[in-house]
Design an enzyme around this catalytic site. Structure first.
Site, short mmCIF file in Angstrom:
data_model
loop_
_atom_site.label_atom_id
_atom_site.label_comp_id
_atom_site.label_asym_id
_atom_site.label_seq_id
_atom_site.Cartn_x
_atom_site.Cartn_y
_atom_site.Cartn_z
N GLY A 100 -56.56 -20.87 47.05
CA GLY A 100 -55.65 -19.91 47.74
C GLY A 100 -55.11 -18.62 47.14
O GLY A 100 -55.30 -18.60 45.76
N ARG A 200 -63.56 -15.64 51.90
CA ARG A 200 -64.31 -16.09 50.92
C ARG A 200 -64.92 -17.26 51.48
O ARG A 200 -64.51 -18.10 52.31
CB ARG A 200 -63.55 -16.52 49.80
CG ARG A 200 -62.66 -15.22 49.11
CD ARG A 200 -61.30 -15.79 48.56
NE ARG A 200 -60.56 -14.71 48.20
CZ ARG A 200 -60.39 -14.21 47.15
NH1 ARG A 200 -61.30 -14.49 46.07
NH2 ARG A 200 -59.58 -12.93 46.62
N ASP A 270 -64.85 -19.48 45.30
CA ASP A 270 -63.79 -18.92 45.70
C ASP A 270 -63.91 -17.26 45.74
O ASP A 270 -62.83 -16.63 45.98
CB ASP A 270 -62.59 -19.44 45.27
CG ASP A 270 -62.45 -19.47 43.95
OD1 ASP A 270 -63.19 -20.18 43.19
OD2 ASP A 270 -61.34 -18.89 43.28
#
Length: 518
Positions: A100, A200, A270
């Site tokens: 995140g 992403r 990511d």
């Protein structure tokens, strides 16, 4: 008052968690509501005039105290609804679970003067629910590097996220730069990053890994509708076309990296943009003396997973992980393989295009790939600077190829003398090829100038600007930004910015290799 108009579709159309505060494992939510954490004394260090113009921001507004307050995290313009996004990822080849936006906070999606959508995202504006044990802040040195590289890559013609502003916080941040148990206080800063989308690969990987296929499908449907509006159809055929386009865009991006000598340094999934944009400028670098095994990232110094020469293969592997995440949406897995094949075909086509352009040829024949490979082998053996070598070939005379044309590209004078016969042999081979080519000398040189930059953001140049900024003089940042706005031009009085890496910078921290500390 700002003229920015916000249309925050991600927050409106994807499921989120409106609760602010505690760091947590987020399930079933694509985003979490979060407010930037105010700082003591925000002040504007630099901004991108081009990006400001696209957003419709006027000079007086940028110079105002309110601008520094907003982009330093202390205030919001009307229409801003800050959020952080939830995603996972593969890091150095291993699944890392939930990651995140640990220190990135999106302020909103602004509609630019060109009608385009531009998500404004603060990096270093404080903790989010995904910060884990970190403080959500960023230091000045890493923020300068991200700000400058975002704009430098844009002007090089490389697909990239952009940067609007660099704001100092007036506060110190504690970081252990070398991870050696000696943390130090450093000045803090916040970059405002700008992109049509910051989605992403990891945004799709996390719900898939958790078996939340409903959320996975929501992410895919939203991304196609908002960011790929030209795609038509439905069901698996639409998803397959979308994935193929993601693969194609990724291939184009990486081919540009290889053309200009850029090494990302942390190609985790990511850190891979679904739009094929270069994203997350951390321990990046430009190849100085040509070495396909070089990586600027100290964390990767032993395994060298993300070294310069393997970037195309890593991108393909990352796309494989994305395909794996999307597989639950497909009954026919062959449709995903079509996308992966598109990556390979597109990359090879881009490589041939760039080979022709870098060598000044009308087209790339099979033997030209061998010709440029021979040059790369010579550059590696002789410690020749990649940027200076290709730029030096522009003014080479096919009738009288002179190795002295490339003298400034050598880092080792002894190797220059020893390898002179091999260089002369290659130049004669190249000159013979040029004489077969239909392009005129003027056309050849013009083509090469657009493919071979004179100025790239070498780490030592960025570090010099950082050193000055940390002493209270930000003018080096602005000067470097100005140079990098015209990387393909011969700029009067700016030869120093085109020089090869000096000896003092070979092993200095920040000038050769960098850590992920930021």
């Amino acid at each position: 008052m700002t003229h920015l108009h916000f249309d925050n579709r991600l927050r409106q159309q994807l499921p989120g968690d409106p609760e602010e505060g505690a760091r947590r494992r987020e399930v079933g939510a694509a985003w979490s509501s979060v407010l930037p954490t105010p700082v003591a004394a925000p002040y504007l260090i630099a901004h991108s005039a081009e990006m400001a113009q696209v957003l419709g921001l006027e000079a007086a507004e940028i110079a105002s105290a309110q601008f520094a307050q907003v982009f330093g995290g202390n205030a919001l313009y009307p229409g801003m609804q800050p959020w952080a996004v939830n995603y996972g990822g593969h890091q150095f080849g291993h699944w890392a679970g939930q990651l995140g936006d640990g220190r990135a906070i999106s302020l909103g999606e602004a509609i630019g003067t060109d009608g385009g959508r531009y998500e404004l995202q603060l990096k270093g504006a404080g903790p989010t629910p995904y910060s884990r044990g970190a403080d959500g802040r960023a230091v000045l040195r890493s923020s300068i590097r991200e700000f400058l590289c975002s704009e430098a890559m844009h002007h090089l013609g490389v697909p990239t996220t952009r940067a609007l502003s660099l704001v100092g916080t007036g506060e110190a941040v504690v970081r252990d730069m070398f991870y050696d148990g000696h943390p130090q206080r450093e000045p803090g800063a916040i970059v405002c990053r700008v992109a049509p989308s910051f989605i992403r690969f990891g945004n799709f990987e996390l719900p898939s890994a958790r078996g939340d296929i409903a959320l996975l499908k929501q992410w895919v449907d939203f991304t196609i509708a908002r960011d790929f509006p030209a795609l038509a159809g439905a069901g698996e055929a639409l998803y397959a076309d979308w994935f193929a386009q993601v693969c194609e865009r990724t291939a184009v991006m990486v081919a540009h990296w290889m053309r200009v000598g850029f090494v990302h340094g942390v190609m985790n999934t990511d850190n891979m943009s679904i739009l094929g944009l270069t994203i997350d400028y951390g321990p990046y670098g430009w190849v100085d003396d040509y070495d396909p095994d070089w990586t600027p990232n100290t964390t990767d110094a032993q395994g060298r997973r993300y070294r310069f020469g393997t970037q195309p293969q890593v991108a393909y592997w990352n796309l494989g992980r994305l395909a794996q995440a999307l597989a639950p949406l497909f009954a026919d897995q062959a449709l995903l393989q079509y996308g992966l094949d598109r990556f390979r075909d597109t990359y090879l086509a881009c490589d041939r295009r760039d080979t022709a352009a870098k060598l000044g040829l009308a087209e790339c024949r099979d033997e030209d790939l061998q010709l440029i490979d021979a040059l790369r082998a010579l550059m590696r053996e002789s410690e020749m600077d990649m940027t200076l070598t290709f730029r030096g070939l522009i003014d080479l005379s096919p009738e009288h190829p002179d190795p002295a044309q490339l003298r400034d590209a050598f880092y080792d004078e002894d190797k220059r003398l020893v390898d002179a016969p091999q260089l002369q042999q290659w130049l004669q081979r190249y000159a013979a090829r040029l004489q077969q080519d239909p392009l005129s000398p003027e056309e050849r040189r013009a083509r090469m100038r657009l493919a071979n930059p004179r100025y790239v953001l070498r780490n030592y140049l960025a570090q010099q600007a950082i050193d000055r900024a940390e002493q209270g003089d930000p003018s080096g940042v602005q000067e470097l930004l100005e140079v990098m706005r015209r990387p393909y031009d011969d700029q009067h009085g700016r030869d120093a910015f085109a020089a090869r890496r000096p000896d003092w910078a070979r092993d200095r921290a920040g000038c050769s290799m960098l850590s992920c500390s930021s």
